[in-house]
Design an enzyme around this catalytic site. Structure first.
Site, PDB file in Angstrom:
ATOM      1  N   GLY A  17       0.767  -1.230   0.000  1.00  0.00           N
ATOM      2  CA  GLY A  17       0.000   0.000   0.000  1.00  0.00           C
ATOM      3  C   GLY A  17       0.796   1.277   0.000  1.00  0.00           C
ATOM      4  O   GLY A  17       0.370   2.278   0.590  1.00  0.00           O
ATOM      5  N   SER A  18       1.943   1.335  -0.654  1.00  0.00           N
ATOM      6  CA  SER A  18       2.693   2.603  -0.702  1.00  0.00           C
ATOM      7  C   SER A  18       1.938   3.655  -1.506  1.00  0.00           C
ATOM      8  O   SER A  18       1.999   4.849  -1.195  1.00  0.00           O
ATOM      9  CB  SER A  18       4.097   2.388  -1.272  1.00  0.00           C
ATOM     10  OG  SER A  18       4.056   2.105  -2.647  1.00  0.00           O
ATOM     11  N   LEU A  95      -4.935  -7.160  -6.900  1.00  0.00           N
ATOM     12  CA  LEU A  95      -4.583  -8.208  -7.851  1.00  0.00           C
ATOM     13  C   LEU A  95      -5.764  -9.078  -8.268  1.00  0.00           C
ATOM     14  O   LEU A  95      -5.622 -10.274  -8.493  1.00  0.00           O
ATOM     15  CB  LEU A  95      -3.451  -9.074  -7.283  1.00  0.00           C
ATOM     16  CG  LEU A  95      -2.155  -8.323  -7.003  1.00  0.00           C
ATOM     17  CD1 LEU A  95      -1.090  -9.263  -6.492  1.00  0.00           C
ATOM     18  CD2 LEU A  95      -1.688  -7.577  -8.262  1.00  0.00           C
ATOM     19  N   VAL A  98     -11.938  -7.249 -11.803  1.00  0.00           N
ATOM     20  CA  VAL A  98     -13.341  -7.083 -11.442  1.00  0.00           C
ATOM     21  C   VAL A  98     -14.207  -7.471 -12.635  1.00  0.00           C
ATOM     22  O   VAL A  98     -13.768  -7.455 -13.784  1.00  0.00           O
ATOM     23  CB  VAL A  98     -13.646  -5.645 -10.991  1.00  0.00           C
ATOM     24  CG1 VAL A  98     -12.801  -5.266  -9.779  1.00  0.00           C
ATOM     25  CG2 VAL A  98     -13.493  -4.660 -12.127  1.00  0.00           C
ATOM     26  N   HIS A 114      -1.107   1.255 -12.904  1.00  0.00           N
ATOM     27  CA  HIS A 114      -0.381   0.070 -13.348  1.00  0.00           C
ATOM     28  C   HIS A 114       1.052   0.464 -13.655  1.00  0.00           C
ATOM     29  O   HIS A 114       1.296   1.502 -14.280  1.00  0.00           O
ATOM     30  CB  HIS A 114      -1.050  -0.526 -14.598  1.00  0.00           C
ATOM     31  CG  HIS A 114      -0.309  -1.679 -15.194  1.00  0.00           C
ATOM     32  ND1 HIS A 114      -0.314  -2.936 -14.629  1.00  0.00           N
ATOM     33  CD2 HIS A 114       0.471  -1.752 -16.302  1.00  0.00           C
ATOM     34  CE1 HIS A 114       0.434  -3.738 -15.372  1.00  0.00           C
ATOM     35  NE2 HIS A 114       0.918  -3.056 -16.382  1.00  0.00           N
ATOM     36  N   ASP A 146     -11.856  -1.073 -17.420  1.00  0.00           N
ATOM     37  CA  ASP A 146     -12.999  -1.617 -18.177  1.00  0.00           C
ATOM     38  C   ASP A 146     -12.979  -3.131 -18.093  1.00  0.00           C
ATOM     39  O   ASP A 146     -12.252  -3.714 -17.277  1.00  0.00           O
ATOM     40  CB  ASP A 146     -12.993  -1.084 -19.622  1.00  0.00           C
ATOM     41  CG  ASP A 146     -11.810  -1.589 -20.452  1.00  0.00           C
ATOM     42  OD1 ASP A 146     -11.624  -1.082 -21.569  1.00  0.00           O
ATOM     43  OD2 ASP A 146     -11.069  -2.480 -19.968  1.00  0.00           O
ATOM     44  N   GLY A 148     -11.695  -5.217 -20.013  1.00  0.00           N
ATOM     45  CA  GLY A 148     -10.446  -5.825 -20.458  1.00  0.00           C
ATOM     46  C   GLY A 148      -9.437  -5.923 -19.333  1.00  0.00           C
ATOM     47  O   GLY A 148      -9.741  -5.623 -18.166  1.00  0.00           O
ATOM     48  N   ASP A 150      -6.119  -4.292 -18.136  1.00  0.00           N
ATOM     49  CA  ASP A 150      -5.185  -3.160 -18.314  1.00  0.00           C
ATOM     50  C   ASP A 150      -5.368  -2.523 -19.684  1.00  0.00           C
ATOM     51  O   ASP A 150      -4.399  -2.107 -20.325  1.00  0.00           O
ATOM     52  CB  ASP A 150      -3.741  -3.621 -18.123  1.00  0.00           C
ATOM     53  CG  ASP A 150      -3.512  -4.147 -16.725  1.00  0.00           C
ATOM     54  OD1 ASP A 150      -2.602  -4.982 -16.565  1.00  0.00           O
ATOM     55  OD2 ASP A 150      -4.234  -3.753 -15.809  1.00  0.00           O
TER      56      ASP A 150
HETATM   57  N1  LIG Z   1     -11.731  -5.787 -15.174  1.00  0.00           N
HETATM   58  C1  LIG Z   1     -10.548  -5.343 -14.742  1.00  0.00           C
HETATM   59  N2  LIG Z   1     -10.235  -5.439 -13.431  1.00  0.00           N
HETATM   60  C2  LIG Z   1      -9.022  -4.982 -12.988  1.00  0.00           C
HETATM   61  C3  LIG Z   1      -8.088  -4.446 -13.883  1.00  0.00           C
HETATM   62  C4  LIG Z   1      -8.461  -4.332 -15.270  1.00  0.00           C
HETATM   63  O1  LIG Z   1      -7.706  -3.816 -16.109  1.00  0.00           O
HETATM   64  N3  LIG Z   1      -9.687  -4.793 -15.644  1.00  0.00           N
HETATM   65  N4  LIG Z   1      -6.813  -4.052 -13.437  1.00  0.00           N
HETATM   66  C5  LIG Z   1      -6.428  -4.704 -12.200  1.00  0.00           C
HETATM   67  C6  LIG Z   1      -5.027  -4.424 -11.717  1.00  0.00           C
HETATM   68  N5  LIG Z   1      -4.098  -5.185 -12.570  1.00  0.00           N
HETATM   69  C7  LIG Z   1      -3.107  -4.493 -13.212  1.00  0.00           C
HETATM   70  O2  LIG Z   1      -2.936  -3.272 -13.010  1.00  0.00           O
HETATM   71  C8  LIG Z   1      -4.233  -6.581 -12.681  1.00  0.00           C
HETATM   72  C9  LIG Z   1      -4.478  -7.321 -11.518  1.00  0.00           C
HETATM   73  C10 LIG Z   1      -4.662  -8.691 -11.597  1.00  0.00           C
HETATM   74  C11 LIG Z   1      -4.610  -9.364 -12.811  1.00  0.00           C
HETATM   75  C12 LIG Z   1      -4.888 -10.838 -12.847  1.00  0.00           C
HETATM   76  O3  LIG Z   1      -4.610 -11.515 -13.821  1.00  0.00           O
HETATM   77  N6  LIG Z   1      -5.486 -11.335 -11.740  1.00  0.00           N
HETATM   78  C13 LIG Z   1      -5.947 -12.767 -11.625  1.00  0.00           C
HETATM   79  C14 LIG Z   1      -5.498 -13.449 -10.327  1.00  0.00           C
HETATM   80  C15 LIG Z   1      -4.136 -13.077  -9.902  1.00  0.00           C
HETATM   81  C16 LIG Z   1      -3.875 -13.551  -8.459  1.00  0.00           C
HETATM   82  O4  LIG Z   1      -4.813 -13.538  -7.634  1.00  0.00           O
HETATM   83  O5  LIG Z   1      -2.717 -13.930  -8.185  1.00  0.00           O
HETATM   84  C17 LIG Z   1      -7.452 -12.785 -11.532  1.00  0.00           C
HETATM   85  O6  LIG Z   1      -8.055 -11.759 -11.113  1.00  0.00           O
HETATM   86  O7  LIG Z   1      -8.003 -13.869 -11.798  1.00  0.00           O
HETATM   87  C18 LIG Z   1      -4.335  -8.634 -13.960  1.00  0.00           C
HETATM   88  C19 LIG Z   1      -4.144  -7.247 -13.902  1.00  0.00           C
HETATM   89  C20 LIG Z   1      -7.485  -4.464 -11.146  1.00  0.00           C
HETATM   90  N7  LIG Z   1      -8.724  -5.047 -11.655  1.00  0.00           N
HETATM   91  N1  LIG Z   2      -1.025  -4.818 -12.408  1.00  0.00           N
HETATM   92  C1  LIG Z   2      -1.142  -4.923 -11.000  1.00  0.00           C
HETATM   93  C2  LIG Z   2       0.132  -4.412 -10.370  1.00  0.00           C
HETATM   94  O1  LIG Z   2       1.141  -5.088 -10.389  1.00  0.00           O
HETATM   95  N2  LIG Z   2       0.083  -3.208  -9.799  1.00  0.00           N
HETATM   96  C3  LIG Z   2       1.229  -2.604  -9.144  1.00  0.00           C
HETATM   97  O2  LIG Z   2       1.347  -3.034  -7.799  1.00  0.00           O
HETATM   98  C4  LIG Z   2       2.084  -2.026  -7.093  1.00  0.00           C
HETATM   99  C5  LIG Z   2       1.443  -1.830  -5.747  1.00  0.00           C
HETATM  100  O3  LIG Z   2       2.343  -1.159  -4.914  1.00  0.00           O
HETATM  101  P1  LIG Z   2       1.867  -0.629  -3.456  1.00  0.00           P
HETATM  102  O4  LIG Z   2       1.158  -1.790  -2.799  1.00  0.00           O
HETATM  103  O5  LIG Z   2       3.166  -0.265  -2.785  1.00  0.00           O
HETATM  104  O6  LIG Z   2       0.967   0.552  -3.666  1.00  0.00           O
HETATM  105  C6  LIG Z   2       2.030  -0.743  -7.949  1.00  0.00           C
HETATM  106  O7  LIG Z   2       3.314  -0.423  -8.463  1.00  0.00           O
HETATM  107  C7  LIG Z   2       1.085  -1.108  -9.071  1.00  0.00           C
HETATM  108  O8  LIG Z   2       1.411  -0.516 -10.316  1.00  0.00           O
END
Ligand SMILES: Nc1nc2c(c(=O)[nH]1)N[C@@H](CN(C=O)c1ccc(C(=O)N[C@@H](CCC(=O)O)C(=O)O)cc1)CN2
Ligand SMILES: NCC(=O)N[C@@H]1O[C@H](COP(=O)([O-])[O-])[C@@H](O)[C@H]1O
Length: 212
Positions: A17-18, A95, A98, A114, A146, A148, A150
């Site tokens: 959570g930085s 992670l 949605v 991201h 959205d 998709g 990212d």
């Molecule tokens: N519908 C969307 N939801 C989220 C997005 C997005 O672009 N569309 N971004 C994420 C954050 N993110 C990258 O910034 C990201 C997080 C997680 C994953 C992923 O593949 N997750 C897997 C499980 C991974 C795990 O639990 O170890 C999953 O959800 O099944 C990809 C991109 C926030 N939400």
């Molecule tokens: N695509 C998902 C992903 O990897 N996101 C990345 O996790 C870090 C969280 O850091 P934080 O917990 O220190 O805020 C952030 O750098 C963010 O871009």
């Protein structure tokens, strides 16, 4: 919308959570325009939850494994966030992808930071992927989430150099420093000035998503 009150922001995390910490510090500043009213995580081990708890900010954990179907998780997550009545939802290291219920509830006002210059290197290993590819610049992207992965409309991007002697830790940290600064700056502008999403373009300072 009351123009006097700060915008209500819910932050979703999975880790340290930085980025959350940076938003919490910024929200202490008079005139920032946003207050963190809740923090949610997909796991109890998310260390960032303590940052909220120590400030008396409500927290919740919603785990995929506690639900039979993924759609049930999505519904539950949506309900937990909705209870906090956010104007804006921010995910930073959250992670979990949605689904339809969450996007129906918060479409256009759910943003994610991201750690890559999208559309390059989506997913959860962006700095490692960038390093492996040999890029000369990296960075972070704030975008409207959205359906998709990212792939949503980009709000802002920040660029950092990749140095010849970088390893994963040094690059990840350099990106994070720039990412946090961008997140604080842009969330404040979104909260104070509102924004509009038109196709793939996001314009800050317009009325459609005026928060207050
Ligand atoms: N519908 C969307 N939801 C989220 C997005 C997005 O672009 N569309 N971004 C994420 C954050 N993110 C990258 O910034 C990201 C997080 C997680 C994953 C992923 O593949 N997750 C897997 C499980 C991974 C795990 O639990 O170890 C999953 O959800 O099944 C990809 C991109 C926030 N939400
Ligand atoms: N695509 C998902 C992903 O990897 N996101 C990345 O996790 C870090 C969280 O850091 P934080 O917990 O220190 O805020 C952030 O750098 C963010 O871009």
């Amino acid at each position: 919308m009351n123009s006097q009150r700060p915008a209500r922001v819910v932050v979703l995390i999975s880790g340290g959570g930085s980025n959350l910490a940076a938003l919490l510090a910024a929200s202490d500043e008079p005139g920032y325009g946003a207050q963190v009213v809740g923090v949610g995580a997909d796991r109890h081990s998310a260390a960032g939850l303590a940052l909220a708890a120590e400030r008396g900010i409500p927290t919740f954990v919603e785990r995929v494994g506690d639900h039979v179907e993924r759609a049930d998780f999505d519904r539950a997550l949506t309900a937990r966030v909705a209870e906090l009545e956010p104007d804006l939802v921010v995910s930073a290291g959250f992670l979990k992808l949605v689904g339809a219920d969450f996007l129906a509830a918060f479409a256009g006002r759910y943003v994610n930071t991201h750690n890559s210059l999208l559309p390059a290197f989506p997913g959860m290993q962006a700095p490692a992927d960038a390093l492996a590819h040999g890029v000369k610049v990296a960075g972070a992207t704030l975008f409207v989430v959205d359906e998709g992965v990212d792939a949503g409309p980009i709000i802002a991007q920040t660029v950092v150099p990749v140095l010849d002697d970088d390893d994963l830790d040094t690059l990840t940290e350099r990106i994070k420093v720039a990412e946090r600064a961008q997140l604080v700056d842009v969330v404040g502008r979104l909260a104070r000035d509102g924004w509009r999403v038109r196709g793939r373009r996001v314009v800050i300072g317009t009325a459609d998503e005026a928060l207050r």
